[in-house]
Design a protein around this motif. Structure first.
Motif, mmCIF file in Angstrom:
data_model
loop_
_atom_site.group_PDB
_atom_site.id
_atom_site.type_symbol
_atom_site.label_atom_id
_atom_site.label_comp_id
_atom_site.label_asym_id
_atom_site.label_seq_id
_atom_site.Cartn_x
_atom_site.Cartn_y
_atom_site.Cartn_z
ATOM 1 N N LEU A 98 0.257 -0.926 -0.130
ATOM 2 C CA LEU A 98 0.427 -0.028 -0.041
ATOM 3 C C LEU A 98 1.067 1.137 -0.375
ATOM 4 O O LEU A 98 0.826 1.622 -0.886
ATOM 5 N N ASP A 99 1.944 1.242 1.108
ATOM 6 C CA ASP A 99 2.724 2.620 0.886
ATOM 7 C C ASP A 99 3.925 2.481 -0.276
ATOM 8 O O ASP A 99 3.888 3.901 -0.781
ATOM 9 N N ALA A 100 4.004 1.428 -0.869
ATOM 10 C CA ALA A 100 4.779 1.738 -2.002
ATOM 11 C C ALA A 100 3.241 1.926 -2.968
ATOM 12 O O ALA A 100 4.220 2.378 -4.397
ATOM 13 N N GLY A 101 2.151 1.824 -3.432
ATOM 14 C CA GLY A 101 1.421 2.346 -4.056
ATOM 15 C C GLY A 101 1.058 1.579 -4.793
ATOM 16 O O GLY A 101 0.171 1.744 -5.996
ATOM 17 N N LEU A 102 1.267 0.210 -5.448
ATOM 18 C CA LEU A 102 0.934 -0.503 -5.581
ATOM 19 C C LEU A 102 -0.087 -1.586 -5.433
ATOM 20 O O LEU A 102 -0.506 -1.900 -6.535
ATOM 21 N N ILE A 103 -1.203 -0.865 -4.513
ATOM 22 C CA ILE A 103 -2.202 -1.010 -4.442
ATOM 23 C C ILE A 103 -3.164 -0.210 -3.456
ATOM 24 O O ILE A 103 -2.141 0.130 -2.498
ATOM 25 N N ASP A 104 -4.555 -0.497 -4.019
ATOM 26 C CA ASP A 104 -4.997 0.602 -2.887
ATOM 27 C C ASP A 104 -5.409 -0.042 -1.844
ATOM 28 O O ASP A 104 -5.979 1.211 -0.876
ATOM 29 N N CYS A 105 -6.268 -0.990 -1.546
ATOM 30 C CA CYS A 105 -6.606 -1.801 -1.280
ATOM 31 C C CYS A 105 -7.023 -3.031 -0.380
ATOM 32 O O CYS A 105 -7.103 -3.784 -1.455
ATOM 33 N N ALA A 106 -6.243 -3.573 0.389
ATOM 34 C CA ALA A 106 -5.749 -5.244 0.479
ATOM 35 C C ALA A 106 -7.285 -5.661 1.487
ATOM 36 O O ALA A 106 -7.642 -4.928 2.745
ATOM 37 N N LEU A 107 -7.723 -7.074 0.350
ATOM 38 C CA LEU A 107 -8.551 -7.139 1.870
ATOM 39 C C LEU A 107 -7.573 -8.679 2.430
ATOM 40 O O LEU A 107 -6.833 -9.375 1.584
ATOM 41 N N ILE A 108 -7.858 -9.188 3.727
ATOM 42 C CA ILE A 108 -7.213 -10.611 4.352
ATOM 43 C C ILE A 108 -8.489 -10.936 5.077
ATOM 44 O O ILE A 108 -9.412 -10.610 5.456
ATOM 45 N N ALA A 109 -8.795 -11.689 4.471
ATOM 46 C CA ALA A 109 -9.806 -12.817 4.898
ATOM 47 C C ALA A 109 -9.799 -14.717 4.678
ATOM 48 O O ALA A 109 -8.302 -15.141 4.698
ATOM 49 N N TYR A 110 -10.477 -14.871 6.489
ATOM 50 C CA TYR A 110 -10.011 -16.563 6.033
ATOM 51 C C TYR A 110 -11.698 -16.833 6.607
ATOM 52 O O TYR A 110 -12.063 -16.194 6.932
ATOM 53 N N GLY A 111 -11.656 -18.301 6.698
ATOM 54 C CA GLY A 111 -12.923 -18.566 6.721
ATOM 55 C C GLY A 111 -12.438 -20.556 6.747
ATOM 56 O O GLY A 111 -12.152 -21.032 5.837
ATOM 57 N N SER A 112 -13.742 -21.210 7.658
ATOM 58 C CA SER A 112 -13.317 -22.506 7.852
ATOM 59 C C SER A 112 -14.937 -23.480 8.468
ATOM 60 O O SER A 112 -15.341 -23.115 9.508
ATOM 61 N N ASN A 113 -14.908 -23.842 7.790
ATOM 62 C CA ASN A 113 -16.205 -24.620 8.006
ATOM 63 C C ASN A 113 -15.673 -26.204 9.050
ATOM 64 O O ASN A 113 -16.467 -27.215 9.784
ATOM 65 N N GLN A 114 -14.562 -26.320 9.500
ATOM 66 C CA GLN A 114 -14.058 -27.864 10.035
ATOM 67 C C GLN A 114 -14.489 -28.584 11.348
ATOM 68 O O GLN A 114 -15.083 -29.896 11.014
ATOM 69 N N ALA A 115 -15.515 -27.418 12.109
ATOM 70 C CA ALA A 115 -16.467 -28.744 12.791
ATOM 71 C C ALA A 115 -17.707 -28.951 12.750
ATOM 72 O O ALA A 115 -17.720 -30.095 13.117
ATOM 73 N N THR A 116 -18.512 -28.828 11.895
ATOM 74 C CA THR A 116 -19.974 -29.023 11.024
ATOM 75 C C THR A 116 -19.339 -29.996 10.171
ATOM 76 O O THR A 116 -19.723 -30.806 10.098
ATOM 77 N N ALA A 117 -18.143 -30.065 9.352
ATOM 78 C CA ALA A 117 -17.497 -30.846 8.031
ATOM 79 C C ALA A 117 -16.946 -31.767 8.872
ATOM 80 O O ALA A 117 -17.814 -33.030 8.302
ATOM 81 N N THR A 118 -15.975 -31.715 9.747
ATOM 82 C CA THR A 118 -15.730 -32.961 10.236
ATOM 83 C C THR A 118 -15.143 -33.051 11.582
ATOM 84 O O THR A 118 -14.935 -34.795 12.215
ATOM 85 N N GLY A 119 -15.635 -32.226 12.631
ATOM 86 C CA GLY A 119 -15.385 -32.516 13.687
ATOM 87 C C GLY A 119 -14.101 -32.710 14.236
ATOM 88 O O GLY A 119 -14.322 -32.399 15.926
ATOM 89 N N LYS A 120 -12.960 -32.141 13.952
ATOM 90 C CA LYS A 120 -11.770 -31.929 14.066
ATOM 91 C C LYS A 120 -10.745 -31.501 13.206
ATOM 92 O O LYS A 120 -11.884 -30.868 12.472
#
Length: 379
Positions: A98-120
């Motif tokens: 961002l500071d170098a001007g190479l991008i203007d907006c960064a999205l950082i994301a994560y998701g998991s359905n491990q508990a309902t999918a496998t329970g572990k």
């Protein structure tokens, strides 16, 4: 001179979704919903995103898959997988871009359905070649080794480890989003089922679903957006090993190095931090990271936490959402430390709000104490 653009970028949106159990959703569904909520929080949209930083629990090319899922064409896609510390490294990388001007907006994301999918715990990690013959229950057995060494070397007790679990539960009871909010006593903790000696089930993080996302942009642009910007003052990472047997000292982590560099970038020290969020995959993590990040001397972590110092009303606010031990742990937890730090600095935490919080530390841990990454945020 660190070269880090301290204070020149900011988190402008933050959100979570589906913490606990989220039946009917795939991992990318959860992450996409959290991403949409974070962008809405910032007053931005998917069309603004030109930097995507994403980690999928099972898809090793998840960054590409998620860009396709969202229907965007980012200039930069970072799919770095250093476990739960990946999200702090994303903040570091995004700040430079961002500071170098190479991008203007960064999205950082994560998701998991491990508990309902496998329970572990869902993992794509390959068996550790030199440790596999001993049949460890990884990751817990690796953390059990670190715990046993800390107990032997510094006299840390089960009761002191229990104080970490109890503090996390007390904070979770103040957080409507936390998955485990029922009362927990020290007797409950001491009587809990042994998993990998000396760790019991109540020393271990939860197995839940969940998603989180944050949005970053440059500080000059952040001033005109919807929410109070939370500036990135420092961010640093370091990796020392992959298998626990390669760690030089089982009681010392790379958080010493990542934390020292992040503090130097921010021009701050531990006494300047109002709120601390550390990746507590196991109770020993909190003790090790409080030591390695300078909040107490090496070896004193157990005695530091034993009288409620990190519980609500204590001298240091740690893991105020309930942490991985009592709030949520959908496979990788690092991004949730960042969201909670942002919420504390924006004064949005209701009954668990730390009055006047202006600076927060969010620390991520990956592998078996392998990769450490520290982010310092401030208003």
């Amino acid at each position: 001179m660190s070269g880090f653009p301290s204070g020149r970028t900011a988190v402008v949106g933050a959100a979570t979704f589906g913490q606990g159990r989220a039946p009917g959703f795939e991992a990318s569904d959860l992450a996409a919903i959290a991403a949409g909520l974070a962008l809405e929080d910032a007053g931005l949209s998917l069309t603004d995103v030109d930097g995507l930083f994403f980690c999928h629990p099972t898809d090793t090319m998840g960054g590409l898959s998620f860009a396709q899922y969202l229907g965007i064409r980012p200039k930069v896609t970072d799919n770095n997988r250093t476990g739960g510390s990946a999200f702090q490294t994303y903040v570091e990388h995004a700040a430079f871009l961002l500071d170098a001007g190479l991008i203007d907006c960064a999205l950082i994301a994560y998701g998991s359905n491990q508990a309902t999918a496998t329970g572990k715990l869902v993992s794509t990690v390959q068996p550790m070649r030199y440790e596999a013959p001993y049949r460890p229950l990884n990751p817990v057995s690796s953390y059990a080794l670190a715990t046993a060494r800390h107990m032997h070397q510094y006299g840390t007790t089960r009761e002191q480890l229990g104080a970490v679990a109890l503090a996390a539960r007390e904070w979770a009871q103040l957080n409507p989003e936390a998955f485990k909010r029922d009362p927990l006593t020290l007797d409950d903790y001491l009587a809990s089922r042994r998993v990998s000696d000396p760790l019991t089930v109540l020393d271990c993080c939860l197995v839940t679903d969940g998603a989180a996302a944050i949005v970053m942009t440059r500080a000059d642009r952040a001033r005109d957006l919807k929410r109070k910007p939370v500036h990135v003052l420092g961010a640093a990472a370091e990796t020392h090993h992959r298998e626990i047997g390669w760690l030089d000292d089982l009681t010392v982590t790379a958080a010493q190095a990542s934390g020292a560099r992040a503090y130097a970038q921010a021009g701050l020290g531990p006494s300047d931090i109002d709120v601390v969020q550390v990746y507590d995959a196991f109770t020993i993590n909190t003790i090790l990271f409080l030591e390695d990040l300078g909040f107490c001397p090496k070896g004193e972590g157990g005695r530091f936490v034993q009288d409620g110092a990190i519980a609500p009303g204590g001298s240091l606010a740690v893991n105020t959402n309930g942490g991985g031990l009592s709030c949520c742990h959908p496979g990788m937890y690092g991004l949730f430390t960042l969201v909670e730090a942002v919420r504390q600095l924006r004064g949005e935490c209701g009954d668990r709000q730390i009055t006047g919080a202006e600076r927060a530390l969010a620390h991520g841990n990956g592998g078996v104490l392998s990769s450490q990454a520290t982010v310092i945020l401030g208003l």
